[in-house]
Write a protein that holds these residues in place. Sequence first.
Motif, PDB file in Angstrom:
ATOM      1  N   GLN A  56      51.132  41.293  30.428  1.00  5.96           N
ATOM      2  CA  GLN A  56      50.583  42.626  30.674  1.00  5.96           C
ATOM      3  C   GLN A  56      50.881  43.547  29.495  1.00  5.96           C
ATOM      4  O   GLN A  56      51.962  43.499  28.924  1.00  5.96           O
ATOM      5  N   THR A  57      49.918  44.346  29.158  1.00  4.38           N
ATOM      6  CA  THR A  57      50.108  45.307  28.073  1.00  4.38           C
ATOM      7  C   THR A  57      50.388  46.693  28.653  1.00  4.38           C
ATOM      8  O   THR A  57      50.075  46.972  29.817  1.00  4.38           O
ATOM      9  N   SER A  58      50.965  47.544  27.836  1.00  2.49           N
ATOM     10  CA  SER A  58      51.341  48.881  28.274  1.00  2.49           C
ATOM     11  C   SER A  58      50.115  49.664  28.755  1.00  2.49           C
ATOM     12  O   SER A  58      49.116  49.787  28.054  1.00  2.49           O
ATOM     13  N   GLY A  59      50.191  50.146  29.986  1.00  4.54           N
ATOM     14  CA  GLY A  59      49.117  50.951  30.539  1.00  4.54           C
ATOM     15  C   GLY A  59      47.928  50.148  31.009  1.00  4.54           C
ATOM     16  O   GLY A  59      46.928  50.717  31.454  1.00  4.54           O
ATOM     17  N   PHE A  60      48.002  48.811  30.932  1.00  7.43           N
ATOM     18  CA  PHE A  60      46.873  47.983  31.349  1.00  7.43           C
ATOM     19  C   PHE A  60      47.409  46.750  32.079  1.00  7.43           C
ATOM     20  O   PHE A  60      47.568  45.692  31.493  1.00  7.43           O
ATOM     21  N   PRO A  61      47.703  46.896  33.362  1.00  6.27           N
ATOM     22  CA  PRO A  61      48.306  45.798  34.113  1.00  6.27           C
ATOM     23  C   PRO A  61      47.383  44.597  34.238  1.00  6.27           C
ATOM     24  O   PRO A  61      46.158  44.712  34.124  1.00  6.27           O
ATOM     25  N   TRP A  62      47.998  43.452  34.527  1.00  3.83           N
ATOM     26  CA  TRP A  62      47.268  42.183  34.616  1.00  3.83           C
ATOM     27  C   TRP A  62      46.119  42.244  35.609  1.00  3.83           C
ATOM     28  O   TRP A  62      45.029  41.745  35.349  1.00  3.83           O
ATOM     29  N   ASN A  63      46.345  42.884  36.771  1.00  2.00           N
ATOM     30  CA  ASN A  63      45.323  42.879  37.819  1.00  2.00           C
ATOM     31  C   ASN A  63      44.110  43.737  37.487  1.00  2.00           C
ATOM     32  O   ASN A  63      43.140  43.761  38.247  1.00  2.00           O
ATOM     33  N   GLU A  64      44.131  44.434  36.364  1.00  2.00           N
ATOM     34  CA  GLU A  64      42.972  45.207  35.926  1.00  2.00           C
ATOM     35  C   GLU A  64      42.210  44.498  34.802  1.00  2.00           C
ATOM     36  O   GLU A  64      41.226  45.028  34.297  1.00  2.00           O
ATOM     37  N   ASP A  65      42.667  43.314  34.430  1.00  2.00           N
ATOM     38  CA  ASP A  65      42.012  42.528  33.380  1.00  2.00           C
ATOM     39  C   ASP A  65      41.261  41.378  34.040  1.00  2.00           C
ATOM     40  O   ASP A  65      41.860  40.397  34.483  1.00  2.00           O
ATOM     41  N   SER A  66      39.949  41.507  34.129  1.00  2.00           N
ATOM     42  CA  SER A  66      39.143  40.533  34.864  1.00  2.00           C
ATOM     43  C   SER A  66      39.206  39.136  34.253  1.00  2.00           C
ATOM     44  O   SER A  66      39.135  38.131  34.966  1.00  2.00           O
ATOM     45  N   ARG A  67      39.358  39.049  32.933  1.00  2.00           N
ATOM     46  CA  ARG A  67      39.461  37.741  32.289  1.00  2.00           C
ATOM     47  C   ARG A  67      40.757  37.049  32.706  1.00  2.00           C
ATOM     48  O   ARG A  67      40.761  35.872  33.068  1.00  2.00           O
ATOM     49  N   LYS A  68      41.846  37.766  32.645  1.00  4.57           N
ATOM     50  CA  LYS A  68      43.136  37.179  32.995  1.00  4.57           C
ATOM     51  C   LYS A  68      43.206  36.834  34.480  1.00  4.57           C
ATOM     52  O   LYS A  68      43.719  35.768  34.855  1.00  4.57           O
ATOM     53  N   VAL A  69      42.694  37.708  35.319  1.00  6.53           N
ATOM     54  CA  VAL A  69      42.740  37.475  36.763  1.00  6.53           C
ATOM     55  C   VAL A  69      41.935  36.233  37.133  1.00  6.53           C
ATOM     56  O   VAL A  69      42.418  35.344  37.841  1.00  6.53           O
ATOM     57  N   SER A  70      40.698  36.151  36.659  1.00  5.91           N
ATOM     58  CA  SER A  70      39.831  35.030  37.035  1.00  5.91           C
ATOM     59  C   SER A  70      40.388  33.703  36.538  1.00  5.91           C
ATOM     60  O   SER A  70      40.432  32.713  37.280  1.00  5.91           O
ATOM     61  N   CYS A  71      40.842  33.677  35.293  1.00 10.13           N
ATOM     62  CA  CYS A  71      41.362  32.444  34.722  1.00 10.13           C
ATOM     63  C   CYS A  71      42.645  32.006  35.416  1.00 10.13           C
ATOM     64  O   CYS A  71      42.817  30.821  35.761  1.00 10.13           O
ATOM     65  N   THR A  72      43.548  32.953  35.665  1.00  7.10           N
ATOM     66  CA  THR A  72      44.831  32.620  36.278  1.00  7.10           C
ATOM     67  C   THR A  72      44.677  32.197  37.731  1.00  7.10           C
ATOM     68  O   THR A  72      45.330  31.242  38.180  1.00  7.10           O
ATOM     69  N   VAL A  73      43.826  32.884  38.476  1.00  9.02           N
ATOM     70  CA  VAL A  73      43.632  32.541  39.887  1.00  9.02           C
ATOM     71  C   VAL A  73      43.054  31.130  40.018  1.00  9.02           C
ATOM     72  O   VAL A  73      43.519  30.325  40.853  1.00  9.02           O
ATOM     73  N   ILE A  74      42.072  30.784  39.209  1.00  9.92           N
ATOM     74  CA  ILE A  74      41.497  29.435  39.262  1.00  9.92           C
ATOM     75  C   ILE A  74      42.541  28.400  38.860  1.00  9.92           C
ATOM     76  O   ILE A  74      42.658  27.328  39.471  1.00  9.92           O
ATOM     77  N   PHE A  75      43.322  28.716  37.834  1.00  7.89           N
ATOM     78  CA  PHE A  75      44.390  27.813  37.396  1.00  7.89           C
ATOM     79  C   PHE A  75      45.397  27.569  38.510  1.00  7.89           C
ATOM     80  O   PHE A  75      45.778  26.418  38.787  1.00  7.89           O
ATOM     81  N   LEU A  76      45.826  28.626  39.171  1.00  7.09           N
ATOM     82  CA  LEU A  76      46.821  28.485  40.243  1.00  7.09           C
ATOM     83  C   LEU A  76      46.250  27.699  41.423  1.00  7.09           C
ATOM     84  O   LEU A  76      46.957  26.878  42.020  1.00  7.09           O
ATOM     85  N   CYS A  77      44.988  27.930  41.746  1.00  9.92           N
ATOM     86  CA  CYS A  77      44.353  27.157  42.827  1.00  9.92           C
ATOM     87  C   CYS A  77      44.293  25.682  42.462  1.00  9.92           C
ATOM     88  O   CYS A  77      44.574  24.810  43.296  1.00  9.92           O
TER      89      CYS A  77
END
Length: 308
Positions: free
Chosen positions: A53-74
């Motif tokens: 996560q970067t300052s002022g921009f949490p992970w859950n607001e980054d659609s690229r990171k969320v989509s990739c990570t959620v599919i990976f975890l599944c």
Amino acid sequence: MQTDILAISAAITGAIQLIGFSVAYALTTEVFYDILGGLNFLTLGIYSAIDGQTSGFPWNEDSRKVSCTVIFLCSRLWLLTFLAWRAHERGGDSRFDEVKGNFFVFLFYWIFQAGWVFAISLPVIFVNSSDLPSQFSGFDYVTIIGFGLGVILEVSADIQKSIWVKAGRHGNFCQVGVWKYSRHPNYFGEILQWWSAWGFSYNSGSGVGDIQWWFGILSPLLTMQILLFTGGTGVANANGDGLKRYYDKCPEEYSEYRKSTSILIPMIGYRYVPIFVKRTIFLDLKRYEYQPENVVENPIESGEFQES
């Protein structure tokens, strides 16, 4: 790009696997080998998401990171669940019967798992460690869909075959669901996942000259090496001499199935694909054929079989 995340991910992986080996060797058991492999994957996905996560921009607001990570975890949660269930059903893992009492050989298995987990996770770690703005291109949509479809295909194939096995293996070999269109749909799903994940990670870097992005190609390449070319596992284990039981029991039926069914990519019309294309693009290699004495040269093409 936060390069320290890569180094910490490697350290986490090494620690998990070495601790796992120490306990497993002391207890002379392999019971949690696959479990720690799966938990290692999940740990890297969650850690890289949090630390990336970067300052002022949490992970859950980054659609690229969320989509990739959620599919990976599944994907890895399914792998953990399936391998643990299969080991329970089989009463253990026969791979370790002769090695779990040998310090160096058993250690090698755990070191290999550490390398495998880390290499496969590279595209996701790369995406989560990126500090570039979250933007989806047309290529990103294609690759993230491919990533998700790969997971769905693998899960569907695993479940369909497990149900078939539980029902008594009706029909000598599996032809239910996606297995009617591919001889190894689960392996194709796994391969599709990591080529798609690596492709998706491209726009998280600085372009074609990004060395760290190229490093991530180890993920799909290692997957293909293990599933297609490593003896004792994957396609190499399921084919060749492993086909003898089918040719002994139902030679004509199985020969027809091989001739008309793709080795990896689910499709129809495979019987009409030229043998050269099967051997190259479709990776239906001659080494995967059952070759007793006097067998015809191209059983895929001819559909014939002769016993010695």
